[in-house]
Write a protein that holds these residues in place. Sequence first.
Motif, PDB file in Angstrom:
ATOM      1  N   ASP A 178      91.045  34.365  30.756  1.00  0.00           N
ATOM      2  CA  ASP A 178      92.017  34.209  29.670  1.00  0.00           C
ATOM      3  C   ASP A 178      91.405  33.417  28.519  1.00  0.00           C
ATOM      4  OD1 ASP A 178      94.458  34.371  28.446  1.00  0.00           O
ATOM      5  OD2 ASP A 178      95.518  33.092  29.872  1.00  0.00           O
ATOM      6  N   ASP A 179      91.928  33.626  27.321  1.00  0.00           N
ATOM      7  CA  ASP A 179      91.511  32.868  26.127  1.00  0.00           C
ATOM      8  C   ASP A 179      90.000  32.945  25.947  1.00  0.00           C
ATOM      9  OD1 ASP A 179      94.157  32.158  26.162  1.00  0.00           O
ATOM     10  OD2 ASP A 179      93.843  30.093  26.787  1.00  0.00           O
ATOM     11  N   GLU A 235      94.819  39.933  23.074  1.00  0.00           N
ATOM     12  CA  GLU A 235      96.158  39.336  22.959  1.00  0.00           C
ATOM     13  C   GLU A 235      96.375  38.928  21.507  1.00  0.00           C
ATOM     14  OE1 GLU A 235      96.320  35.942  25.692  1.00  0.00           O
ATOM     15  OE2 GLU A 235      95.436  34.662  24.167  1.00  0.00           O
TER      16      GLU A 235
HETATM   17 CA    CA Z   1      95.656  33.790  26.526  1.00  0.00          CA
END
Ligand code: CA
Length: 278
Positions: A178-179, A235
């Motif tokens: 993530d990220d 995202e």
């Molecule tokens: Ca994220």
Amino acid sequence: AAKTRQCGSLIYHPQLDAGSQESLSLLSELRRAVENDELRLYLQPKVDLHQGRVVGAEALVRWQHPTRGLVPPMQFIPFAEQTGFIRMLSAWVLAGAAKFSREAMDAGLSLRLSVNLSTRDLMDQDLPAKIEALITPLQVPPASLCLEITESAIMDDPERALSTLEHLHAMGFKLSIDDFGTGYSSLAYLKRLPVDELKIDKSFVMAMERDLDDARIVRSTIELAHNLGLSVVAEGLETLKAWVILGKLGCDQGQGYYICKPMPQDQFIAWASSWQPP
Ligand code: CA
Ligand code: C2E
Ligand code: CA
Ligand code: CA
């Protein structure tokens, strides 16, 4: 300066003293929140950008506080991580995601549910067995859950994180970073991690239409992911233009306000059944 997030009288300081009165009352409020069923599971769709199809959803927690309204996760997740309460919270989210996964299957939808895990979860050697115990009675296959982990959560104790991740991967769970691009991690670890997916952080995706550097980072991340045999998700997909750009760059999936904001889980199946790609 100390960053302070305020929510009624409920205040979270990143350096909140573990033994302080404030900290103790927030902790007891969180315990009560679980007992009194005040947590809510919200779901945000993940869409296949080539086929224009809803393929999954990310589970995002909110706290429906009796007097303060809907409290966003950033006002209690960091505190929960500090105090170790996050394990209880993660267990709650995982149980909810497993149940929802069953409901979606029964409704004829094939969805993969993504759940966020923290460092503390990765340090728990019983985590794989705990997740298995949640899905087995529901006959939910491990591959219908994807566990999202940030680079920093892994780099806290890389060897231990790696061992938990390898265990989870061997059991058939999908793993996602993530990220991606915002944390401190090394490509050497990325190569060793048994992950299936990279999620490009929303800061790059949201800026790519006006900033050439962000656009280059998005493009290179997609290439890197594909060269490593990983699937890639953007995202923070907020505009039709971003959808078109990401599609051209070969990005596999998108998630963002342009498609839909996170919604209460009981609205998701109806939403997914009627959604039309742009
Ligand atoms: Ca994220
Ligand atoms: P995250 O994992 O990076 O989740 C994505 C966040 O970006 C969500 O915020 C989502 O609402 C937001 N987002 C999605 N699309 C867009 C967009 O197009 N534009 C903008 N501006 N934002 C978008 P949310 O739900 O407030 O969650 C914030 C963070 O809280 C999450 O970031 C995650 O780190 C944490 N979090 C949320 N739920 C959980 C949980 O169940 N467990 C753990 N450990 N952390 C959680
Ligand atoms: Ca996430
Ligand atoms: Ca982010």
